[in-house]
Write a protein that holds these residues in place. Structure first.
Motif, PDB file in Angstrom:
ATOM      1  N   ALA A  14      11.661 -13.611   0.320  1.00 57.22           N
ATOM      2  CA  ALA A  14      12.811 -13.043   1.016  1.00 57.22           C
ATOM      3  C   ALA A  14      13.830 -14.119   1.374  1.00 57.22           C
ATOM      4  O   ALA A  14      15.029 -13.847   1.438  1.00 57.22           O
ATOM      5  CB  ALA A  14      12.352 -12.302   2.271  1.00 57.22           C
ATOM      6  N   LEU A  15      13.381 -15.336   1.590  1.00 55.20           N
ATOM      7  CA  LEU A  15      14.329 -16.422   1.873  1.00 55.20           C
ATOM      8  C   LEU A  15      15.233 -16.666   0.667  1.00 55.20           C
ATOM      9  O   LEU A  15      16.396 -17.037   0.808  1.00 55.20           O
ATOM     10  CB  LEU A  15      13.585 -17.714   2.224  1.00 55.20           C
ATOM     11  N   LYS A  16      14.664 -16.413  -0.514  1.00 56.45           N
ATOM     12  CA  LYS A  16      15.470 -16.586  -1.728  1.00 56.45           C
ATOM     13  C   LYS A  16      16.375 -15.394  -1.977  1.00 56.45           C
ATOM     14  O   LYS A  16      17.185 -15.398  -2.916  1.00 56.45           O
ATOM     15  CB  LYS A  16      14.532 -16.753  -2.931  1.00 56.45           C
ATOM     16  N   GLY A  17      16.186 -14.347  -1.194  1.00 53.01           N
ATOM     17  CA  GLY A  17      17.071 -13.194  -1.338  1.00 53.01           C
ATOM     18  C   GLY A  17      16.596 -12.150  -2.325  1.00 53.01           C
ATOM     19  O   GLY A  17      17.382 -11.313  -2.781  1.00 53.01           O
ATOM     20  N   GLY A  18      15.307 -12.157  -2.632  1.00 56.12           N
ATOM     21  CA  GLY A  18      14.786 -11.143  -3.556  1.00 56.12           C
ATOM     22  C   GLY A  18      14.443  -9.857  -2.822  1.00 56.12           C
ATOM     23  O   GLY A  18      14.082  -9.884  -1.642  1.00 56.12           O
ATOM     24  N   ASP A  19      14.562  -8.726  -3.525  1.00 54.49           N
ATOM     25  CA  ASP A  19      14.173  -7.448  -2.927  1.00 54.49           C
ATOM     26  C   ASP A  19      12.649  -7.352  -2.884  1.00 54.49           C
ATOM     27  O   ASP A  19      11.966  -7.841  -3.783  1.00 54.49           O
ATOM     28  CB  ASP A  19      14.740  -6.276  -3.740  1.00 54.49           C
ATOM     29  N   ILE A  20      12.161  -6.681  -1.845  1.00 51.33           N
ATOM     30  CA  ILE A  20      10.714  -6.613  -1.655  1.00 51.33           C
ATOM     31  C   ILE A  20      10.267  -5.195  -1.347  1.00 51.33           C
ATOM     32  O   ILE A  20      10.894  -4.478  -0.552  1.00 51.33           O
ATOM     33  CB  ILE A  20      10.291  -7.574  -0.525  1.00 51.33           C
ATOM     34  N   LEU A  21       9.197  -4.810  -1.991  1.00 52.78           N
ATOM     35  CA  LEU A  21       8.542  -3.546  -1.670  1.00 52.78           C
ATOM     36  C   LEU A  21       7.167  -3.929  -1.128  1.00 52.78           C
ATOM     37  O   LEU A  21       6.337  -4.489  -1.852  1.00 52.78           O
ATOM     38  CB  LEU A  21       8.406  -2.681  -2.930  1.00 52.78           C
ATOM     39  N   GLY A  22       6.956  -3.684   0.141  1.00 55.09           N
ATOM     40  CA  GLY A  22       5.724  -4.149   0.773  1.00 55.09           C
ATOM     41  C   GLY A  22       4.803  -2.998   1.131  1.00 55.09           C
ATOM     42  O   GLY A  22       5.240  -1.993   1.701  1.00 55.09           O
ATOM     43  N   ALA A  23       3.546  -3.158   0.772  1.00 55.61           N
ATOM     44  CA  ALA A  23       2.539  -2.171   1.172  1.00 55.61           C
ATOM     45  C   ALA A  23       1.764  -2.792   2.320  1.00 55.61           C
ATOM     46  O   ALA A  23       0.883  -3.613   2.103  1.00 55.61           O
ATOM     47  CB  ALA A  23       1.619  -1.863   0.006  1.00 55.61           C
TER      48      ALA A  23
END
Ligand code: AMP
Length: 469
Positions: free
Chosen positions: A36-45
């Motif tokens: 997330a620091l790099k700015g990527g989208d995340i889908l977290g379970a």
């Protein structure tokens, strides 16, 4: 072991974490933060209790550091990050965490939610804030009133997306997302991934990285125990456990709002200070109850799943499933409120015969059976002191307990064991016919075989658990 510094967080954030006693990142933090620091989208379970709030909040805060300023003009503080949660309680707690993580940086945050006068939120919004935590309905009220602007949002977080879906927020979410700039970072967290959630993720997230923290894993620090009991004796058993084991800060889950109110009333009648929170309570009532519970001035908080969603109480020691949840994943959510971040916790389930099918689902999900512990005097199959015909002799409660090698963590905790109920009635409930039998009277009683075929659990040769003196 990775440290927060190694994850690339800034000194001002590290200082706050240090002051809060966060020594090392949790698994979800370790995975989410660098990405997330790099700015990527995340889908977290991930469910509540895994540390997911810090996982999304810390990188979000760090990415806003270039915008942090002490300027007084509202224009210097546009909303740059939007965090949406399904419930007011969760919104409040997320914002409390954000405030704590930003204590050494001049970023402002605010929480807005429904059920309270909207006018109290407007003056603060007018001063300008960078991080807004909101429930969807109230956010749209503000949008409609033109009391906030979302055109500079660069980060969107959807927390507990499956709950938002369950609560009917999907149309609101879509409306909100349509108001945001398209260039932004997105993070979405959900405990479950039904079709609609996957579609929502597809429509909102941009080639996300999927990060999973095993959703069927309950915290290792949570001791889980299950007391089989006749459904009509649950209230007595609960009061008995609370009193005899001197349990404090007990979060009790019921299946219905009515049951929630009723149980809180009856506990109060039994001299146990309790309050109820559920969807029909006003926001003020909920906050008041939660505050009293957190402060320890109220011993028991009875809640429905929706109302308790996201409740975060530091080191909550006891969670009771008064009614087993019909959805096995709710069990994991519920007990995730105890044994957090290394603290010891105990999850106690009161299971009646009709609930054994839910029990099976839960055991399947968590991958292990729940140990049945029959509390003397509350044997399943007996609604009250019954006309027994034959009963095996009750074990001597002063005898040494047999070794239980299967549950070492429970032994280590040496939590006091359930004791037989006293003779005096635990409840004043009108239907209560009799009190639990005392130890002295028990050996003379004889057990009546259950009238109808009962589920395997209720027939199983589990030995009554003896009380530890
Ligand atoms: P959450 O799953 O975000 O609701 O967090 C659960 C609880 O764990 C909260 O009380 C957090 O303050 C706490 N917590 C989160 N991360 C850490 C950490 N790395 N170390 C210690 N406590 C933490």
């Amino acid at each position: 072991m990775t440290t927060f510094a190694e994850l690339g967080l800034a000194p001002d954030i590290l200082r706050a974490l240090d002051e809060m006693g966060y020594a090392t990142p949790t698994p979800i933090q370790e995975q989410v933060i660098p990405l997330a620091l790099k700015g990527g989208d995340i889908l977290g379970a991930a469910q509540t209790g895994t540390g997911k709030t810090a996982a999304f909040a810390l990188p979000l805060i760090q990415r806003l550091l270039p915008f942090a300023n002490s300027g007084t003009s509202p224009a210097k503080h546009p909303i740059r990050a939007l965090i949406l949660t399904p419930t007011r309680e969760l919104a409040i707690q997320v914002e409390e965490s954000v405030k704590a993580y930003t204590r050494h940086v001049p970023l402002r945050s605010l929480v807005v939610y429904g059920g309270v006068n909207i006018n109290t939120q407007i003056p603060i919004l007018k001063t300008g804030i960078e991080i807004l935590v909101a429930t969807p309905g109230r956010l749209l009220d503000h949008v409609q009133n033109k009391t906030l602007m979302l055109n500079q949002v660069n980060t969107l977080v959807l927390d507990e997306a499956d709950r938002m879906l369950d609560m009917g927020f999907m149309p609101d979410l879509k409306r909100i997302v349509a108001l945001l700039p398209t260039q932004r970072v997105n993070m979405m967290f959900s405990a479950t991934f039904p079709e609609e959630i996957r579609k929502l993720a597809d429509s909102i997230l941009n080639t996300p990285t999927f990060i999973e923290v095993a959703r069927n894993e309950t915290a290792v620090t949570v001791t889980q125990v299950m007391h089989p009991v006749h459904h009509e004796r649950k209230r007595q058993l609960l009061a008995h456990l609370i009193k005899s084991r001197d349990l404090r800060q007990v979060l009790v889950f019921t299946g219905t709002k009515l049951g929630c109110n009723r149980l809180a009333n009856e506990l109060n009648k039994a001299g146990i200070h309790a309050d109820a929170i559920h969807g029909d309570k006003t926001q003020q009532e909920r906050i008041k109850a939660l505050d009293a519970f957190k402060a320890g001035t109220m011993r028991v908080l009875v809640a429905t799943d929706v109302a308790a969603r996201g409740i975060d109480i530091e080191a909550l020691p006891y969670v009771v499933n008064y009614d087993l949840p019909h959805n096995a994943e709710d069990y994991v959510h519920r007990i995730g409120r105890t044994g957090r971040a290394g603290a010891l916790g105990e999850a106690i389930s009161l299971v009646s015969e009709s609930e054994t099918r839910y029990l099976k689902d839960i055991e399947k999900l968590i991958g292990s059976p729940l140990e049945p512990v029959i509390v003397p005097g509350f044997e399943p199959g007996a609604a009250d002191v019954p006309a027994y015909e034959s009963r095996p002799p009750r074990p001597d409660r002063h005898a040494e307990r047999p070794e239980r090698l299967d549950r070492p963590e429970r032994r280590e905790r040496s939590a006091p064991r359930p004791r037989p109920a006293p003779r005096d009635a635990l409840f004043d409930a009108p239907y209560e016919q009799s009190s639990a039998p005392s130890v002295a009277s028990a050996p003379t009683l004889v057990r009546q075989p259950p009238k109808k075929q009962v589920a395997a659990l209720f027939r199983s040769p589990v030995k009554p658990d003896t009380a530890e003196s």
